[in-house]
Structures are given as C-alpha cells and as structure tokens.
Enzyme design. Structure first.
Site, PDB file in Angstrom:
ATOM      1  N   ASP A  76     -38.739   1.612 -28.591  1.00 50.35           N
ATOM      2  CA  ASP A  76     -39.637   2.763 -27.829  1.00 50.35           C
ATOM      3  C   ASP A  76     -39.360   2.885 -26.353  1.00 50.35           C
ATOM      4  OD1 ASP A  76     -41.387   5.187 -28.719  1.00 50.35           O
ATOM      5  OD2 ASP A  76     -42.428   3.963 -26.947  1.00 50.35           O
TER       6      ASP A  76
ATOM      7  N   HIS B 210     -40.168   5.836 -37.082  1.00 59.32           N
ATOM      8  CA  HIS B 210     -40.335   5.096 -35.452  1.00 59.32           C
ATOM      9  C   HIS B 210     -40.882   3.864 -35.360  1.00 59.32           C
ATOM     10  CE1 HIS B 210     -39.860   5.834 -31.308  1.00 59.32           C
ATOM     11  NE2 HIS B 210     -41.101   5.435 -31.125  1.00 59.32           N
TER      12      HIS B 210
END
Length: 386
Positions: free
Chosen positions: A121, A359
């Site tokens: 991320d 994610h």
C-alpha cells in the site's frame, strides 16, 4: 509505552523499540533475531495498517533464514517522535524523509545493506524510493498493491514553448460535476475533517475499520477490477466508492453501506475479531492523522519539485510486484502498472496477481504471498554481491 497491552503475535515475533531513528523512537516487530549474520529484509506497511499487518509473513521469512524487521512507520502505532497536527509541518512525512527513516533503521541494526525492502500500500512507494535513491543499501525491492510509475517528470523542451503553469487538476471539478457527484479519496483524506470523521464514525471505530477492511478485500464480491483508460472523471467514476467517493459522504458513511453481515464477520479467517481489535485499540489511541499526513504530502504537490531531482531515473535493482487479483489498487491510476513494468523498473523479474485476495494481500492470502516472496528472494540474494 510499557503500559500498552501486548500485541497478539506468533511466538517467533518480538516487539521492541529502537531510539534515535531520524528523530523517532521506532516501534519494531522482529523475527529471525535468534542468530546473527542473517541477511536482512525490511517490511513497510501501509494505511490504515501497522507493522502488525506483516504478522503472517515474518515467521516464514525468518524460517527461511532472514532477519526480518517491520516498523510502525512515522505517524503510526507505537512509534513516537512525530507530530500530526493538521496545521503543523508536513515536510517530515515527505517521501525522501520516509526513506531516511528506513535507512536509519537498518543502519541502527548494523546493516550496510539489506537483501530486500518490501512495501505494501503506501509502504510500496516508500520501498520503491528506497531502491531508487539507495540501491547500494536496498538491493532488491517488492512493491505490493500499489504500482510505482517512476519519479515525477521535469518539464522538457520548454525554452521556446513554455509549459503551462501548474494549476489545480480539473478532474476534481469534473468528478464533482458528474450526474452522481464524486470525489477522490486521497483528496478527501487531505482535508481537515477526515481524521475526526473516522474517529467519531457513527457506527463506532470498530465497525468502521471492519467495514473498511471488508470493502477493499476479496470478501466484497464486487471487487472485480480492470484497467482504466485514463485519469478522467468518467473513468475514475468506475472505481468503487472507497476510492472515488460520493461527494457528500465521509469515509465511514461510504463503507457503512457495505458493512459485512454477522455471518460474514464470523467466517472471516484472515482478520478475525481478536486481530481486528488490535488495530482498533491502536487507532483509538493515536488517531489517523499521522497516516493522513502522507496523503497530504502528495495531494498538495509541495514536494514534487524535490522528487523531480530524480526525473528519468529508474529502479535498477531486482524488483517484483505482488497484488491481489481482486484489488482495484493495481489499476486506480491509469497506466501506472504498465509504466512500472516498461520504464520505471529496469530489472523487474515478476508481476503477480494473487487469486482470492483484495487489497490486503499479505493478510488475505499469506501462504501464496510467502511463496512468491521466498522465490523472489532466492532469485535475487543469489546474485547480490556480499
């Protein structure tokens, strides 16, 4: 800090503090510390996560013979020495200073170089910049869930045809003007109200984080990503609302619309309630503003000129990209994943999309992530000079 509760970690991971790291006292999770002389791997988390997000990766890397270090980065968790006042200084949170944090940490542990830096991320661009700026120290890089398209470009060939002055990106006005008015989450995260919105979420902090992690995971069945054609309002509006939000809604209101059922929560094996509770307790204590400062550094454009010092420079150490196949993050910036493979990285040896992961790929599918990481390390450590 001694009064803080224990972290629910595997027995092979320990928690400790390292002082005097670029003005910080860094909280670090560590595995593979039992014997000296191991090659080092540095793990950098993203938002809204912590070093804790690597709990399922660290034991496997340590078992393979690595000394594994995962800090709570500047602005997060149990690391101290940072201030996240909204009206305070942003410069400590800019990318080059985050690289300085990473460099200081590995140096404090007695390493002149590390086998790899791995970032997820928002940790992904930090890892990328580590490899770009100090390839002698960070000898390989894995970027996870956020592709790196290269440094910002300098204006070129403008002596006789001056470039237009920098202006606000019109895409934001265009998003707001759509029949269903929208806004980009990074610019929402940059406003003064964002931290308070999340801390005072109507559903409570626990349900907000549960909904946020769910919405961006493979558990949310509408996560079926595909490449966007351009950075334009019509294309961006195809992204889920956790990326391109309804104009009038906060992030807690956005994710509340996709809150998992009690049965779905009970069935969630990758983030059971006991592990979610740790994230909740840490963010209840620190708030989110430390992480939000990172977004503000990017959306403000205040540090673009500094990053343009490396315009045209490539990552030349071995590199790899790993993301969940159900993760829109791979495609949220049109062309980025293609640029990473074609121009930003000159020695990319793998680009992997992991089935059954959104994610939070290293938490959702740790077995496959560990396999990919170990394969990458086996390939790259072999060719690194001693």
């Amino acid at each position: 800090m001694t009064s803080l509760p224990d972290i629910p970690l595997p027995s092979s991971i320990r928690s400790r503090y390292v002082e005097n790291i670029n003005g910080l006292t860094m909280h670090v999770l560590e595995a593979g510390f039992e014997t000296r002389g191991r090659p080092c791997v540095l793990l950098l988390h993203g938002f809204p996560e912590l070093a804790f997000s690597w709990r399922k990766v660290m034991p496997a890397l340590a078992q393979a013979g690595y000394h594994v270090i995962a800090p709570d980065q500047r602005g997060y968790g149990r690391t101290t020495g940072w201030s996240a006042e909204y009206d305070g200084e942003l410069a400590p949170f800019r990318l080059t200073n985050l690289v300085r944090d990473a460099l200081g940490l590995v140096s404090a542990f007695g390493y002149r170089s590390v086998a790899a830096v791995i970032g997820h991320d928002f940790g992904s661009p930090v890892a990328a910049w580590c490899a770009l700026l100090r390839p002698d120290v960070f000898r390989a890089v894995v970027m996870m869930s956020a592709p790196f398209a290269g440094p910002p470009k300098l204006p070129f060939d403008t002596a006789d045809k001056p470039a237009p002055r920098a202006a606000d990106d019109p895409v934001h006005r265009e998003l707001a003007g759509l029949p269903r008015p929208r806004k980009h989450y990074q610019w929402y995260y940059s406003i003064r109200a964002a931290n308070a919105d999340m801390m005072s979420a109507r559903q409570g902090l626990r349900d907000f984080l549960r909904g946020y992690y769910h919405h961006k995971s493979a558990n949310w069945k509408d996560n079926q990503p595909y490449p966007l054609k351009s950075w334009s309002a019509d294309e961006l509006a195809k992204l889920p609302t956790y990326y391109v939000m309804d104009l009038a809604k906060t992030m807690p209101e956005t994710v509340a619309e996709e809150m998992p059922s009690s049965a779905e929560i009970a069935a969630n094996a990758w983030l059971p309630d006991a592990e979610l509770a740790f994230y909740v307790s840490e963010y209840a204590r620190t708030g989110f503003q430390g992480g939000l400062q990172w977004y503000r550094c990017g959306t403000s454009g205040a540090f673009d000129a500094e990053l343009q010092l490396w315009s045209g420079k490539t990552i030349d150490v071995p590199s790899c990209f790993i993301a969940g196949r159900q993760d829109w993050g791979t495609y949220q910036r049109a062309g980025a994943v293609e640029a990473m493979q074609s121009s930003a990285c000159s020695a990319m040896v793998g680009c992997h999309l992991v089935n059954g992961a959104g994610h939070w790929v290293q938490q959702e599918q740790p077995g496959e992530v560990n396999r990919l990481l170990l394969h990458f390390l086996e390939q790259t450590v072999r060719v690194q000079p001693s």
